[in-house]
Design an enzyme around this catalytic site. Structure first.
Site, short mmCIF file in Angstrom:
data_model
loop_
_atom_site.label_atom_id
_atom_site.label_comp_id
_atom_site.label_asym_id
_atom_site.label_seq_id
_atom_site.Cartn_x
_atom_site.Cartn_y
_atom_site.Cartn_z
CG ASN A 48 -0.43 -0.11 2.54
OD1 ASN A 48 0.59 -0.76 2.73
ND2 ASN A 48 -1.07 0.51 3.51
CB ILE A 49 1.82 3.52 -2.39
CG1 ILE A 49 2.71 2.29 -2.65
CG2 ILE A 49 2.62 4.82 -2.56
CD1 ILE A 49 3.22 2.16 -4.07
CD GLU A 61 -5.44 -5.82 -0.78
OE1 GLU A 61 -4.92 -4.67 -0.81
OE2 GLU A 61 -6.12 -6.24 0.16
#
Ligand code: THU
Length: 136
Positions: A48-49, A61
């Site tokens: 996740n960014i 995802e």
């Protein structure tokens, strides 16, 4: 359900844990790593960014799936997600999985030790879904 060998399953878990460590999550402090097996039988990871403009961030995802698809894959065959507590994929990520995965695609959630918290399928996690065939 698509059968994964123990070896591939473990490689997916290892890759999800590796990418969890690469999360950029200074706002939520909730690190997520994902690994997908693509139709070239390679594993693609994502973390996740987040972003200071919050909605501009992206879940692990979707980063992993877009990584796989941008390497010219057309399908994904399995997804593993790693979080500290075995957290579940959000609705938007499930919908992106739906675009590229078969209904029986395995989705495996692990905690930060790599222990399996849930093993389900795309259809199990997104029943009565909307997909490309609905547009025909
Ligand atoms: N997050 C994911 O990466 N995957 C999900 O399916 C749920 C949420 C991320 C988004 C955000 O960076 C943090 O977790 C807290 O919501």
């Amino acid at each position: 359900m698509t059968m994964l060998t123990d070896e591939i399953k473990q490689a997916l878990i290892d890759q999800a844990l590796l990418y969890q460590k690469r999360a950029y999550a200074p706002y939520s402090n909730y690190a997520v790593g994902a690994a997908v097996l693509a139709d070239d039988m390679q594993i693609y990871g994502g973390a996740n960014i987040e972003n200071s403009a919050y909605p501009s961030g992206l879940c692990a995802e979707r980063v992993a799936i877009f990584h796989a698809i941008s390497e010219a894959n057309k399908k994904i065959l399995a997804v593993v997600v790693a979080t500290k507590n075995g957290g579940s994929p959000c609705g938007s990520c499930r919908q992106v999985m739906r675009e590229f995965g078969a209904p029986d695609m395995p989705i495996i959630l692990v905690d930060e030790e790599g222990d399996i918290v849930l093993e389900s399928t795309l259809e199990g996690m997104l029943p009565y879904s909307f997909g490309p065939e609905d547009l025909i």
